[in-house]
Write a protein that holds these residues in place. Sequence first.
Motif, PDB file in Angstrom:
ATOM      1  N   ARG A 178     -31.362 -29.106 -67.343  1.00 33.53           N
ATOM      2  CA  ARG A 178     -32.066 -28.435 -66.244  1.00 33.53           C
ATOM      3  C   ARG A 178     -31.362 -27.138 -65.890  1.00 33.53           C
ATOM      4  O   ARG A 178     -30.144 -26.997 -66.022  1.00 33.53           O
ATOM      5  N   ARG A 179     -32.163 -26.177 -65.457  1.00 30.03           N
ATOM      6  CA  ARG A 179     -31.616 -24.892 -65.043  1.00 30.03           C
ATOM      7  C   ARG A 179     -32.113 -24.563 -63.641  1.00 30.03           C
ATOM      8  O   ARG A 179     -33.139 -25.092 -63.207  1.00 30.03           O
ATOM      9  N   THR A 180     -31.404 -23.703 -62.975  1.00 30.70           N
ATOM     10  CA  THR A 180     -31.774 -23.285 -61.631  1.00 30.70           C
ATOM     11  C   THR A 180     -31.846 -21.768 -61.582  1.00 30.70           C
ATOM     12  O   THR A 180     -30.923 -21.082 -62.037  1.00 30.70           O
ATOM     13  N   TRP A 181     -32.954 -21.269 -61.046  1.00 27.14           N
ATOM     14  CA  TRP A 181     -33.103 -19.837 -60.807  1.00 27.14           C
ATOM     15  C   TRP A 181     -32.754 -19.543 -59.360  1.00 27.14           C
ATOM     16  O   TRP A 181     -33.208 -20.234 -58.440  1.00 27.14           O
ATOM     17  N   THR A 182     -31.974 -18.505 -59.161  1.00 25.81           N
ATOM     18  CA  THR A 182     -31.805 -17.975 -57.815  1.00 25.81           C
ATOM     19  C   THR A 182     -33.027 -17.111 -57.482  1.00 25.81           C
ATOM     20  O   THR A 182     -33.894 -16.865 -58.337  1.00 25.81           O
ATOM     21  N   VAL A 183     -33.072 -16.625 -56.245  1.00 27.11           N
ATOM     22  CA  VAL A 183     -34.158 -15.718 -55.867  1.00 27.11           C
ATOM     23  C   VAL A 183     -34.125 -14.474 -56.749  1.00 27.11           C
ATOM     24  O   VAL A 183     -35.168 -13.977 -57.191  1.00 27.11           O
ATOM     25  N   ALA A 184     -32.909 -13.985 -57.045  1.00 29.45           N
ATOM     26  CA  ALA A 184     -32.787 -12.804 -57.909  1.00 29.45           C
ATOM     27  C   ALA A 184     -33.294 -13.097 -59.319  1.00 29.45           C
ATOM     28  O   ALA A 184     -33.964 -12.254 -59.935  1.00 29.45           O
ATOM     29  N   ASP A 185     -32.979 -14.286 -59.864  1.00 30.13           N
ATOM     30  CA  ASP A 185     -33.477 -14.662 -61.197  1.00 30.13           C
ATOM     31  C   ASP A 185     -35.006 -14.685 -61.206  1.00 30.13           C
ATOM     32  O   ASP A 185     -35.644 -14.191 -62.150  1.00 30.13           O
ATOM     33  N   GLU A 188     -26.204  -7.684 -45.867  1.00 32.09           N
ATOM     34  CA  GLU A 188     -25.461  -8.938 -46.105  1.00 32.09           C
ATOM     35  C   GLU A 188     -26.413 -10.122 -46.205  1.00 32.09           C
ATOM     36  O   GLU A 188     -26.306 -10.957 -47.106  1.00 32.09           O
ATOM     37  N   THR A 189     -27.383 -10.179 -45.311  1.00 34.83           N
ATOM     38  CA  THR A 189     -28.374 -11.260 -45.351  1.00 34.83           C
ATOM     39  C   THR A 189     -29.214 -11.162 -46.616  1.00 34.83           C
ATOM     40  O   THR A 189     -29.528 -12.175 -47.248  1.00 34.83           O
ATOM     41  N   ALA A 190     -29.583  -9.935 -47.007  1.00 36.98           N
ATOM     42  CA  ALA A 190     -30.383  -9.743 -48.214  1.00 36.98           C
ATOM     43  C   ALA A 190     -29.634 -10.209 -49.448  1.00 36.98           C
ATOM     44  O   ALA A 190     -30.206 -10.870 -50.324  1.00 36.98           O
ATOM     45  N   ALA A 191     -28.347  -9.884 -49.542  1.00 37.81           N
ATOM     46  CA  ALA A 191     -27.547 -10.290 -50.699  1.00 37.81           C
ATOM     47  C   ALA A 191     -27.427 -11.808 -50.778  1.00 37.81           C
ATOM     48  O   ALA A 191     -27.528 -12.397 -51.868  1.00 37.81           O
ATOM     49  N   ALA A 192     -27.227 -12.452 -49.640  1.00 38.22           N
ATOM     50  CA  ALA A 192     -27.115 -13.916 -49.624  1.00 38.22           C
ATOM     51  C   ALA A 192     -28.424 -14.568 -50.043  1.00 38.22           C
ATOM     52  O   ALA A 192     -28.438 -15.567 -50.776  1.00 38.22           O
ATOM     53  N   PHE A 193     -29.545 -13.993 -49.597  1.00 40.50           N
ATOM     54  CA  PHE A 193     -30.856 -14.530 -49.960  1.00 40.50           C
ATOM     55  C   PHE A 193     -31.082 -14.432 -51.463  1.00 40.50           C
ATOM     56  O   PHE A 193     -31.567 -15.385 -52.094  1.00 40.50           O
ATOM     57  N   LEU A 194     -30.728 -13.307 -52.054  1.00 41.17           N
ATOM     58  CA  LEU A 194     -30.934 -13.125 -53.494  1.00 41.17           C
ATOM     59  C   LEU A 194     -30.126 -14.113 -54.317  1.00 41.17           C
ATOM     60  O   LEU A 194     -30.551 -14.523 -55.405  1.00 41.17           O
ATOM     61  N   GLU A 195     -28.974 -14.518 -53.829  1.00 44.60           N
ATOM     62  CA  GLU A 195     -28.122 -15.448 -54.576  1.00 44.60           C
ATOM     63  C   GLU A 195     -28.435 -16.908 -54.281  1.00 44.60           C
ATOM     64  O   GLU A 195     -27.859 -17.806 -54.905  1.00 44.60           O
ATOM     65  N   ALA A 196     -29.338 -17.173 -53.343  1.00 50.95           N
ATOM     66  CA  ALA A 196     -29.671 -18.554 -52.978  1.00 50.95           C
ATOM     67  C   ALA A 196     -30.478 -19.222 -54.087  1.00 50.95           C
ATOM     68  O   ALA A 196     -31.340 -18.587 -54.708  1.00 50.95           O
ATOM     69  N   PRO A 197     -30.214 -20.521 -54.369  1.00 54.22           N
ATOM     70  CA  PRO A 197     -31.027 -21.242 -55.361  1.00 54.22           C
ATOM     71  C   PRO A 197     -32.467 -21.364 -54.870  1.00 54.22           C
ATOM     72  O   PRO A 197     -32.715 -21.650 -53.701  1.00 54.22           O
ATOM     73  N   LEU A 198     -33.402 -21.135 -55.784  1.00 52.96           N
ATOM     74  CA  LEU A 198     -34.822 -21.142 -55.417  1.00 52.96           C
ATOM     75  C   LEU A 198     -35.597 -22.273 -56.087  1.00 52.96           C
ATOM     76  O   LEU A 198     -36.387 -22.962 -55.447  1.00 52.96           O
ATOM     77  N   VAL A 199     -35.390 -22.454 -57.400  1.00 53.48           N
ATOM     78  CA  VAL A 199     -36.188 -23.426 -58.143  1.00 53.48           C
ATOM     79  C   VAL A 199     -35.367 -23.979 -59.306  1.00 53.48           C
ATOM     80  O   VAL A 199     -34.577 -23.256 -59.917  1.00 53.48           O
ATOM     81  N   SER A 200     -35.544 -25.268 -59.581  1.00 55.26           N
ATOM     82  CA  SER A 200     -34.909 -25.910 -60.738  1.00 55.26           C
ATOM     83  C   SER A 200     -35.992 -26.521 -61.604  1.00 55.26           C
ATOM     84  O   SER A 200     -37.016 -27.004 -61.105  1.00 55.26           O
ATOM     85  N   PHE A 201     -35.774 -26.518 -62.920  1.00 49.90           N
ATOM     86  CA  PHE A 201     -36.778 -27.062 -63.835  1.00 49.90           C
ATOM     87  C   PHE A 201     -36.124 -27.366 -65.171  1.00 49.90           C
ATOM     88  O   PHE A 201     -35.025 -26.895 -65.480  1.00 49.90           O
ATOM     89  N   GLY A 202     -36.849 -28.171 -65.977  1.00 45.04           N
ATOM     90  CA  GLY A 202     -36.394 -28.481 -67.321  1.00 45.04           C
ATOM     91  C   GLY A 202     -36.050 -29.952 -67.484  1.00 45.04           C
ATOM     92  O   GLY A 202     -36.006 -30.714 -66.513  1.00 45.04           O
TER      93      GLY A 202
END
Length: 558
Positions: A306-313, A287-301
Amino acid sequence: MYRTSLLLFVLLFPWLPGCGEARQTPLLTVAGEPVSAETFRTAYVDYLLQTGLKDDARLRDGFLQRLITTKLVVREARDAGIEQEEGFRFFREKARRKLLVEAFADRVLFDTIRVTEAELAEVFVRMNTQLRARHLYAPTRETAEALYARLQAGESFETLAREVFADTTLARSGGDLGYFSFDEMDPAFEEAAFALRPGEISAPVRTAYGYSIIRVEDRFTKPILTETEFAAKKDRLEAYVLRRKRAQARSAYVRHAAAALAVTFHEPAFSHLVDQAAGRAGITDDETAAAFLEAPLVSFGPLDSRRTWTVADFRERARFTGAARRAAIDTRAEMEDFVRGLAVQEAMIEQAEAAGLDDLPEFREALRRALDEWIWEQAFTRIVAGTVVPEDTLRAHYEAYRDAFVVPERVRVREILVATKAEAESLRVRLGRTRFEDLARRYSLRPGADATGGDLGYVTRDQLGVLGPKVFEAAPGAVLGPIEVKGRYVLLEIGDRQPARPAPFEEARAEIERQLREHFEMKRFREHADRLRTRYDVQVHREAAARLAAALDAKKTS
């Protein structure tokens, strides 16, 4: 060597349908695919230039036969469905992205790059010049700027070198690198050093390894440089300067593009990602791993898009980079640089796609060659995977060379790995009242140290690399350090020793098998290749071969 030379053929030959071979005289046809005489001639001449070998009929025929073998192996793998495998699909996308970045660079960054006579002359002088320099290393710009300020305030290179290099030769020599010349250092380091006069100190210089502050101690240039020498080396100089200017253009573009993208990082996901990369954190439950993967990590542009990548992206893009590059990330600054680079790469790929570069014939040809190279490597590995070296052969080799098999001297070592020199020094002070293994369990950043107490087991001199001589010179019970290792610091406790001794057969067996395996692998491969020649049709068109031989002979004697 045989495997490497076969791979060379994959790289040299553009096996693309519709690339013009059909309109040329076919030299041979392998499983229905034609190879033109001109294609063969061009590749063969390149092969001679690369290897330094001299053309003769035997070498020519060997080249042709190995080409046929390579094409047969690739064809068999394709027929067996290798292109439907997940590994192939992953590599295809990785190669496609890499080639798009290269195509973008060729069209946008490199198109206007030219090499001038003045640049060639400058590099020629550098080739005949030796510099002696000192440097101070820093992993981040902030640390480098602080060191530079201390130099400007009057502190000496020697004092600061003892601080930044810990217990190393550079620490004792005041950062002295000795004499070096052209193309022996990092390009950015070299550019800065050659721009300095003896006694001058550079501002912090960004290199591939971090930051350096450089002081040139001495410069010597060969007193007599002739036009004849310059003319003889001009072609090589031009290729070198062009390659370096392209690398500089790419680096400059990445820096400017990263600034324009205005990359911002989101907490706490980014800090946790850094801790994961450095081995300081993990995720235990699903459950913690899934939440981490969906968390926003970086925005750019740009602001309007502008776009935002999650950890999974981010991880989806990062998996197309080299494993060694990912494994080298230990600090926040390194992770920030890595993510910025991925964002810039994504923008380059999108611009290349928008310009239709992936539809160009040369792009499709380059992609096909890259895929054939990958297929060849996979197919070769699978063909030889079941190779067995006979037991009687292993034992006979051991008996013939028994004296060569020795178990080297080993020493037992415990380690504490921490992030800063100050922390390492503090722990060393505590060793008088606390056991080394207890401190390792509590403070070491090395994964598993909490269970092993920092015990690395018995290690050889070679396994320790540059630390080998220092460890093997130390007495049992000694503690070494703090020693800097890739921006972190270690303390090492020296344990008991195991002296070198003759290796019995069972201990030498793995090494003997390694020594003999290649011979038996190639025997197995040749037998497989012979079977492929009975399975697929191979035709060498003798008239075309004769004309090619005559043309090559005429070229050789002209």
